[in-house]
Design a protein around this motif. Structure first.
Motif, short mmCIF file in Angstrom:
data_model
loop_
_atom_site.label_atom_id
_atom_site.label_comp_id
_atom_site.label_asym_id
_atom_site.label_seq_id
_atom_site.Cartn_x
_atom_site.Cartn_y
_atom_site.Cartn_z
N UNK A 180 -17.25 72.80 -26.55
CA UNK A 180 -18.24 73.10 -25.52
C UNK A 180 -19.61 72.83 -26.12
N UNK A 181 -20.10 71.62 -25.88
CA UNK A 181 -21.33 71.21 -26.56
C UNK A 181 -22.45 71.00 -25.55
N UNK A 182 -23.66 71.32 -25.98
CA UNK A 182 -24.83 71.08 -25.14
C UNK A 182 -25.78 70.15 -25.87
N UNK A 183 -26.27 69.14 -25.18
CA UNK A 183 -27.24 68.20 -25.75
C UNK A 183 -28.56 68.41 -25.02
N UNK A 184 -29.56 68.88 -25.73
CA UNK A 184 -30.86 69.12 -25.09
C UNK A 184 -31.65 67.82 -25.13
N UNK A 185 -31.62 67.09 -24.03
CA UNK A 185 -32.26 65.79 -23.98
C UNK A 185 -32.30 65.31 -22.54
N UNK A 186 -33.13 64.34 -22.27
CA UNK A 186 -33.16 63.72 -20.95
C UNK A 186 -31.79 63.09 -20.64
N UNK A 187 -31.30 63.29 -19.42
CA UNK A 187 -29.97 62.82 -19.04
C UNK A 187 -29.78 61.33 -19.23
N UNK A 188 -30.81 60.59 -18.85
CA UNK A 188 -30.67 59.14 -18.90
C UNK A 188 -30.59 58.64 -20.35
N UNK A 189 -31.44 59.22 -21.20
CA UNK A 189 -31.44 58.82 -22.61
C UNK A 189 -30.10 59.17 -23.25
N UNK A 190 -29.62 60.37 -22.98
CA UNK A 190 -28.37 60.81 -23.59
C UNK A 190 -27.18 59.99 -23.11
N UNK A 191 -27.16 59.66 -21.81
CA UNK A 191 -26.07 58.83 -21.28
C UNK A 191 -26.05 57.49 -22.01
N UNK A 192 -27.23 56.94 -22.23
CA UNK A 192 -27.30 55.66 -22.93
C UNK A 192 -26.82 55.77 -24.37
N UNK A 193 -27.14 56.91 -25.00
CA UNK A 193 -26.67 57.11 -26.38
C UNK A 193 -25.15 57.29 -26.41
N UNK A 194 -24.62 58.01 -25.40
CA UNK A 194 -23.15 58.15 -25.31
C UNK A 194 -22.50 56.79 -25.15
N UNK A 195 -23.11 55.95 -24.30
CA UNK A 195 -22.58 54.60 -24.08
C UNK A 195 -22.55 53.83 -25.39
N UNK A 196 -23.65 53.91 -26.13
CA UNK A 196 -23.75 53.17 -27.39
C UNK A 196 -22.74 53.69 -28.40
#
Lengths: 340, 203
Positions: A180-196
């Motif tokens: 159960x993890x939380x990433x404190x960041x803008x959604x768009x930036x984090x989605x892109x990092x997940x993609x990468x």
């Protein structure tokens, strides 16, 4: 105006406001549990307010004088999804009944992640939230218990310190499972990092609201394509949408431009749109079967099969017209125009 | 008289374009680096720094290059750079995301600042050069130089005010590409007209 004229006017204004606001009528049984302010407990993005009335806690974002309800929590029955859209979000699992990895953009009070963790204990639940103080409020007031909170910005960590005493008994579990993890960041930036990082999810919930509206960069075709890229084989995206403003037609057209199959749940209030990246024709009877299986397997306190009664396959938006792109997304205008 | 009118029109247009760019800037950056307050902070600070460099350079340049076509040339250069922003903002931001945020684990505020700097420093610096050069052209004698400066600053700032408001309230809803292309075209046309009509001070 002189001073003596000013005071009665101010007084009548205050009384007037008191009469008009329903919460004030029952001020005696309303407790404010959490509120951001400009001094000791600031939030960089919202005016967050959590109150409790008759054992029900509500997280609100105050914007332009209106308190927008973001999340609700029943202290006597923490597993009850109080707001209808929390329950409706579970319709996503009708399309992917055995999720291993779930992603949520926009935490709110954390009702959905908490319920997902409870009913699918083996699944990894990742949540992305922009505002560190929303995470603090969810942990302090909504019994949200992440295993780990990743803070990208040093500056965001300072906000956690302002809520230290609230989090003394409600910190991260630090459980080595890290489910159960939380990433404190803008959604768009984090989605892109997940993609990468090639992270993939079976279900992606999109629920990022900033007091009544979705920030433009989380509505566009480009963003939805990035979300689609995060899906595993058979994965789905579920979006929380408000059908009362013009923005709904544009947003839904945009979703339809990226995802060929849409299933919309909800009769009143917010709708949940489950979007599939490949055209699939699923008869309601098959969904019914999956619903019964899910209900039997996980013993939900709310009825999964009854979600199907709220499914509508009719086109409930204007099909022709412009869509939101990174270049063109007049979200700020459309969010103010009622549909009817 | 004609020269003053031409100069006033030119600084009005440049003031407008400057703020229109500043309004579009954060939107170009937000889609890659999030909608945090640091995006606005980056864009505004880059514009201010560029203006300061532009004022200084423009002041120096006003001693050497006096003919009106120099102002027109600056207008053309800005117009070309706006086209560049239109075509290159995506690759620039993608590169900054991949190499900065992803590989070097930059915080997105620094990536946003880098993006604002690479896209907007040059055009806003060039636009900053316009005012001191225009004042030099407008000043006929030392006694009236303050008056000319006051007039041109006032007109240029009204241009900025309108450019800011109209872009943020109305133009942005046509889509960012149209705003960029429209301003590039208007500035090129305005510069051409200015270079053609504005009389040389020597004549």
């Amino acid at each position: 105006m002189n001073r003596t004229g000013c005071i009665p006017l101010l007084f009548s204004l205050l009384v007037g406001v008191g009469v008009l606001t329903p919460e004030r009528c029952r001020a005696q049984d309303r407790k404010v549990l959490f509120e951001t302010d400009g001094k000791d407990r600031p939030s960089p993005y919202h005016h967050i307010l959590v109150d409790e009335i008759d054992g029900i806690r509500t997280m609100r974002f105050r914007r332009l004088g209106t308190d927008y309800e973001e999340s609700r929590y029943d202290t006597r029955n923490p597993l009850r999804p109080v707001l209808s859209y929390t329950r409706l979000f579970f319709s996503a699992f009708l399309f992917h009944p055995q999720p291993k990895r779930v992603l949520m953009i926009g935490l709110g009070g954390g009702s959905v992640p908490t319920l997902v963790r409870h009913y699918f204990p083996d699944a990894v639940m990742d949540t992305v939230e922009l505002d560190p103080m929303v995470v603090v409020a969810a942990m302090a007031c909504f019994d949200f218990r992440p295993d780990r909170v990743f803070v990208a910005e040093e500056a965001a960590r300072r906000y956690f310190d302002t809520g230290k005493e609230l989090l003394a008994s409600a910190g991260e579990t630090g459980s080595p499972g890290d489910r159960n993890r939380v990433f404190v960041r803008d959604g768009r930036v984090q989605v892109r990092l997940f993609l990468a990082a090639r992270a993939r999810y079976d279900v992606v919930f999109l629920d990022a609201f900033r007091g009544g509206y979705i920030p433009f960069h989380l509505t566009t075709r480009e963003f939805l394509s990035q979300c689609s890229g995060l899906l595993t084989e058979g994965g789905v995206v579920a979006l929380n949408m408000r059908p009362d403003f013009k923005i709904y037609d544009y947003h839904k057209r945009t979703v339809a431009a990226v995802f060929p199959s849409l299933f919309t749940f909800g009769q009143e209030g917010n709708k949940i749109c489950v979007a599939l990246p490949r055209p699939r024709d699923i008869p309601p009877s098959q969904l019914q079967k999956t619903a019964l299986e899910l209900q039997a397997r996980h013993a939900f306190t709310f009825q999964i099969p009854s979600l199907i009664e709220e499914l509508s396959m009719e086109t409930d938006y204007e099909k022709t017209g412009e869509i939101f792109t990174d270049d063109y997304a007049p979200v700020n205008v459309l969010r103010g125009i009622p549909r009817e | 008289m004609l020269r003053t009118v031409c100069l006033a029109a030119m600084v009005f247009l440049c003031g407008w374009v400057l703020m229109a760019l500043e309004m579009v800037g954060p939107r170009l950056i937000e889609r890659d680096f999030g909608s945090g307050i640091y995006v606005w902070g980056s864009v505004i600070s880059v514009f201010l720094l560029a203006l300061s460099v532009g004022y200084w350079t423009g002041g120096k340049a006003s001693r050497r290059w006096k003919p009106p076509w120099t102002l027109a040339a600056i207008g053309f250069a800005v117009s070309a750079w706006i086209l560049l922003i239109h075509f290159a903002n995506r690759p620039v931001n993608d590169w900054l995301f991949t190499h900065g945020v992803q590989e070097l684990a930059w915080s997105e505020r620094w990536a946003a600042l880098a993006s604002a700097f690479s896209l907007f420093f040059v055009p806003s610096g060039l636009l900053g050069m316009i005012s001191p050069m225009a004042i030099r052209l407008a000043a006929s004698d030392l006694d009236r130089v303050g008056e000319s400066a006051g007039l041109l600053y006032a007109v240029s700032t009204v241009g900025s005010f309108l450019g800011c408001l109209v872009t943020a309230f109305y133009l942005v809803d046509f889509g960012l590409s149209k705003v960029l292309l429209g301003h590039a075209a208007s500035l090129a046309a305005g510069s051409l007209l200015f270079g053609w009509l504005c009389p040389d001070p020597k004549s």
